[in-house]
Structures are given as structure tokens and as C-alpha cells.
Write a protein that holds these residues in place. Structure first.
Motif, mmCIF file in Angstrom:
data_model
loop_
_atom_site.group_PDB
_atom_site.id
_atom_site.type_symbol
_atom_site.label_atom_id
_atom_site.label_comp_id
_atom_site.label_asym_id
_atom_site.label_seq_id
_atom_site.Cartn_x
_atom_site.Cartn_y
_atom_site.Cartn_z
ATOM 1 N N ASN A 58 0.768 -0.946 0.088
ATOM 2 C CA ASN A 58 0.226 -0.174 -0.061
ATOM 3 C C ASN A 58 0.957 0.432 -0.023
ATOM 4 O O ASN A 58 2.159 1.230 0.876
ATOM 5 C CB ASN A 58 -1.002 -0.073 1.326
ATOM 6 C CG ASN A 58 -2.190 -0.850 0.915
ATOM 7 O OD1 ASN A 58 -2.185 -1.306 0.595
ATOM 8 N ND2 ASN A 58 -2.254 -2.092 2.487
ATOM 9 N N ILE A 59 0.420 2.403 -0.702
ATOM 10 C CA ILE A 59 0.980 3.630 -0.906
ATOM 11 C C ILE A 59 0.788 4.404 0.239
ATOM 12 O O ILE A 59 -0.719 4.386 0.660
ATOM 13 C CB ILE A 59 0.949 4.621 -2.257
ATOM 14 C CG1 ILE A 59 2.360 5.258 -1.693
ATOM 15 C CG2 ILE A 59 -0.447 4.173 -2.805
ATOM 16 C CD1 ILE A 59 2.220 5.949 -3.605
ATOM 17 N N ASN A 60 1.388 4.602 1.214
ATOM 18 C CA ASN A 60 0.986 5.633 2.317
ATOM 19 C C ASN A 60 0.618 7.198 2.137
ATOM 20 O O ASN A 60 -0.287 8.148 2.619
ATOM 21 C CB ASN A 60 1.256 5.361 4.160
ATOM 22 C CG ASN A 60 1.374 3.610 3.864
ATOM 23 O OD1 ASN A 60 0.694 3.197 4.335
ATOM 24 N ND2 ASN A 60 2.674 3.040 4.726
ATOM 25 N N TYR A 111 4.304 6.018 7.695
ATOM 26 C CA TYR A 111 3.141 6.236 7.422
ATOM 27 C C TYR A 111 2.970 7.836 6.542
ATOM 28 O O TYR A 111 2.195 7.874 5.995
ATOM 29 C CB TYR A 111 1.745 6.237 8.735
ATOM 30 C CG TYR A 111 1.156 5.100 9.089
ATOM 31 C CD1 TYR A 111 0.491 4.288 8.656
ATOM 32 C CD2 TYR A 111 1.869 4.620 10.243
ATOM 33 C CE1 TYR A 111 0.304 2.920 8.892
ATOM 34 C CE2 TYR A 111 1.935 3.058 10.600
ATOM 35 C CZ TYR A 111 1.323 2.185 10.136
ATOM 36 O OH TYR A 111 0.532 1.763 10.485
ATOM 37 N N ASN A 112 4.230 8.630 7.177
ATOM 38 C CA ASN A 112 4.148 9.398 6.119
ATOM 39 C C ASN A 112 4.979 10.624 6.471
ATOM 40 O O ASN A 112 5.716 9.653 6.833
ATOM 41 C CB ASN A 112 3.542 10.798 7.528
ATOM 42 C CG ASN A 112 2.929 12.326 6.894
ATOM 43 O OD1 ASN A 112 3.224 12.413 5.675
ATOM 44 N ND2 ASN A 112 2.079 12.287 7.534
ATOM 45 N N VAL A 113 5.392 11.237 5.329
ATOM 46 C CA VAL A 113 6.889 11.469 4.316
ATOM 47 C C VAL A 113 6.533 13.339 4.225
ATOM 48 O O VAL A 113 5.882 13.921 4.318
ATOM 49 C CB VAL A 113 7.172 11.087 3.626
ATOM 50 C CG1 VAL A 113 7.778 9.187 3.487
ATOM 51 C CG2 VAL A 113 6.085 11.175 1.896
ATOM 52 N N ALA A 124 10.680 11.069 7.812
ATOM 53 C CA ALA A 124 9.564 9.608 7.487
ATOM 54 C C ALA A 124 8.651 9.211 9.245
ATOM 55 O O ALA A 124 10.030 9.195 10.132
ATOM 56 C CB ALA A 124 10.250 8.916 6.811
ATOM 57 N N ALA A 125 7.419 9.295 9.236
ATOM 58 C CA ALA A 125 7.311 8.932 10.530
ATOM 59 C C ALA A 125 6.429 7.514 10.723
ATOM 60 O O ALA A 125 5.992 7.068 9.170
ATOM 61 C CB ALA A 125 5.943 9.658 10.584
ATOM 62 N N SER A 126 6.618 6.749 11.552
ATOM 63 C CA SER A 126 6.440 5.489 11.522
ATOM 64 C C SER A 126 5.238 5.423 13.054
ATOM 65 O O SER A 126 5.454 6.714 13.627
ATOM 66 C CB SER A 126 7.404 4.236 11.961
ATOM 67 O OG SER A 126 8.015 4.289 13.251
ATOM 68 N N ILE A 144 14.203 10.310 15.987
ATOM 69 C CA ILE A 144 13.697 10.903 17.093
ATOM 70 C C ILE A 144 11.857 9.921 17.896
ATOM 71 O O ILE A 144 11.427 9.755 17.028
ATOM 72 C CB ILE A 144 12.154 12.403 17.529
ATOM 73 C CG1 ILE A 144 13.493 13.081 16.053
ATOM 74 C CG2 ILE A 144 11.042 12.639 18.399
ATOM 75 C CD1 ILE A 144 12.496 14.458 16.159
ATOM 76 N N GLY A 145 12.328 9.457 19.065
ATOM 77 C CA GLY A 145 11.722 8.440 19.702
ATOM 78 C C GLY A 145 10.231 8.289 20.078
ATOM 79 O O GLY A 145 9.828 9.609 20.531
ATOM 80 N N GLY A 146 9.345 7.680 20.020
ATOM 81 C CA GLY A 146 7.716 8.285 21.021
ATOM 82 C C GLY A 146 6.835 9.382 19.779
ATOM 83 O O GLY A 146 5.990 9.480 20.126
ATOM 84 N N ALA A 147 7.955 9.827 18.629
ATOM 85 C CA ALA A 147 7.057 10.130 17.599
ATOM 86 C C ALA A 147 6.387 9.747 16.461
ATOM 87 O O ALA A 147 6.183 8.232 16.181
ATOM 88 C CB ALA A 147 7.917 10.999 17.079
ATOM 89 N N SER A 148 5.862 10.649 15.897
ATOM 90 C CA SER A 148 4.616 9.897 15.201
ATOM 91 C C SER A 148 4.284 10.547 13.560
ATOM 92 O O SER A 148 4.865 11.861 14.306
ATOM 93 C CB SER A 148 3.911 9.508 15.823
ATOM 94 O OG SER A 148 2.730 8.006 14.773
ATOM 95 N N GLU A 149 2.931 10.536 12.997
ATOM 96 C CA GLU A 149 2.871 11.227 12.194
ATOM 97 C C GLU A 149 1.566 12.219 13.071
ATOM 98 O O GLU A 149 0.995 11.858 13.898
ATOM 99 C CB GLU A 149 1.861 11.118 10.589
ATOM 100 C CG GLU A 149 1.377 9.342 12.037
ATOM 101 C CD GLU A 149 0.169 9.358 10.190
ATOM 102 O OE1 GLU A 149 -0.122 9.425 9.750
ATOM 103 O OE2 GLU A 149 0.174 7.693 10.644
ATOM 104 N N PRO A 150 0.977 13.083 12.188
ATOM 105 C CA PRO A 150 1.623 13.428 11.918
ATOM 106 C C PRO A 150 2.634 14.463 11.340
ATOM 107 O O PRO A 150 2.998 14.898 12.297
ATOM 108 C CB PRO A 150 0.630 14.684 11.423
ATOM 109 C CG PRO A 150 0.831 15.304 12.420
ATOM 110 C CD PRO A 150 0.472 14.078 13.353
#
Length: 181
Positions: A58-60, A111-113, A124-126, A144-150
């Protein structure tokens, strides 16, 4: 087969849209390829179509570099029989010919770039981690640990905003070398 638009971005001239397409096998309802399609809004037709990668993925998200030379694409590679627990893949693709010039693999989906405004950094975020790359060599410069999107860079490129696992957004992580020590 059916084409599903998963993500899109206008190119700088405002007349073309770059679209991330999942090619879906309707018999088995699974993705069999990921394409990037360039659509001319004025001519109302596709002017370029690049088959980027085949497989059940899948393209995220994807972004176009500020100089429009590259696409930075995040994918989930689906595990057979389990579309919810895949691995991640980042691709850097030459926008002029659709060729993959860099491929990075991860144990979890990305999930996000995002590109910085000058294009010298990309992030890039997972779930649980944001990784910042220097785009000249695609070396990792910050994790950066504990980080995510957006994800989003500030207009001057000096800061990166990102989410965390608790659905809060943080601002101010300096990503340039003087802030990495």
C-alpha cells in the motif's frame, strides 16, 4: 484491475498533479502494484505513468521534492494473509523516469513523509518514531523516539512538527546539524 488514488500533490506550475496510485486486483481485492501518475489538469489527461513497484503493498504517502526531481514514497508491504501487520519501505524515485534510486526497509510500516522547504532534509514517520534524513546521501541524521505522524517542516526548514503516540503534536525539533548534537 482498478486504480485507486491514495495520495496526491500539485506540481509547482499548478497545471499538473502527481498521484500515488494503488493498482488493485479486484478478484482478490489486493494491491498488486504502486504507480505514480502525472496528470495534466488543463489537458485533462495523464502525461506520465510510472510503475514503481509490484507486489502486495500500500502507498501511504508521498511528497515531491522542492526542485521536483524526486518523489519520496512511504509504503506498507503487506504480509501474506494479513494486510494489517506489514513492514515498511521508503523509496526515493527519480521523477523524470520513475526509477528507484534509494530503497530503505523497516520492520514496521512508515505512514508519512515530508521534505524540508529547501529539500536538503526529509523526514519519515512510523508509529513510535520519526527519522530525519539528509537528502544529499540519504544518511539518517536524527531519530526521534516516541514520535509519530503528522509531519511538517516549518517554512524556514529550521523546525519539524510531529505527533506522538498520545495523539499530541510537538513543535521545535531543530533538524539542522547545529541542533543535532
Amino acid at each position: 484491475y482498478e486504480r485507486h488514488i491514495r495520495t496526491a500533490a500539485f506540481l509547482s506550475d499548478g497545471n499538473k498533479i502527481a498521484m500515488g496510485i494503488a493498482v488493485v486486483d479486484l478478484k482478490n481485492y489486493k494491491t498488486c502494484a504502486v504507480n505514480i501518475e502525472i496528470y495534466d489538469v488543463k489537458k485533462r489527461k495523464t502525461v506520465n505513468n510510472y510503475e514503481i513497484l509490484k507486489g502486495n503493498l500500500n502507498i501511504n504517502s508521498f511528497v515531491v521534492s522542492p526542485d521536483e526531481k524526486y518523489f519520496f514514497i512511504s509504503l506498507t508491504v503487506n504480509k501474506p494473509g494479513d494486510i494489517f501487520n506489514g513492514t515498511g519501505k521508503l523509496l526515493v524515485v527519480d521523477s523524470r523516469n520513475g526509477k528507484i534510486i534509494k530503497e530503505l526497509s523497516f520492520s514496521r510500516p512508515i505512514y508519512n513523509v515530508a521534505y524540508s522547504p529547501r529539500g536538503d532534509y526529509a523526514a519519515a514517520a512510523s508509529s513510535g518514531e520519526v527519522i530525519v534524513y539528509e537528502t544529499g546521501n540519504w544518511n539518517e541524521v536524527k531519530k526521534i523516539g516516541g514520535a509519530s505522524e503528522p509531519l511538517a517542516f516549518s517554512p524556514d526548514g529550521q523546525a519539524l512538527t510531529y505527533g506522538d503516540n498520545y495523539e499530541q503534536t510537538h513543535y521545535g525539533e531543530n533538524v539542522y546539524k547545529e541542533g543535532l548534537d
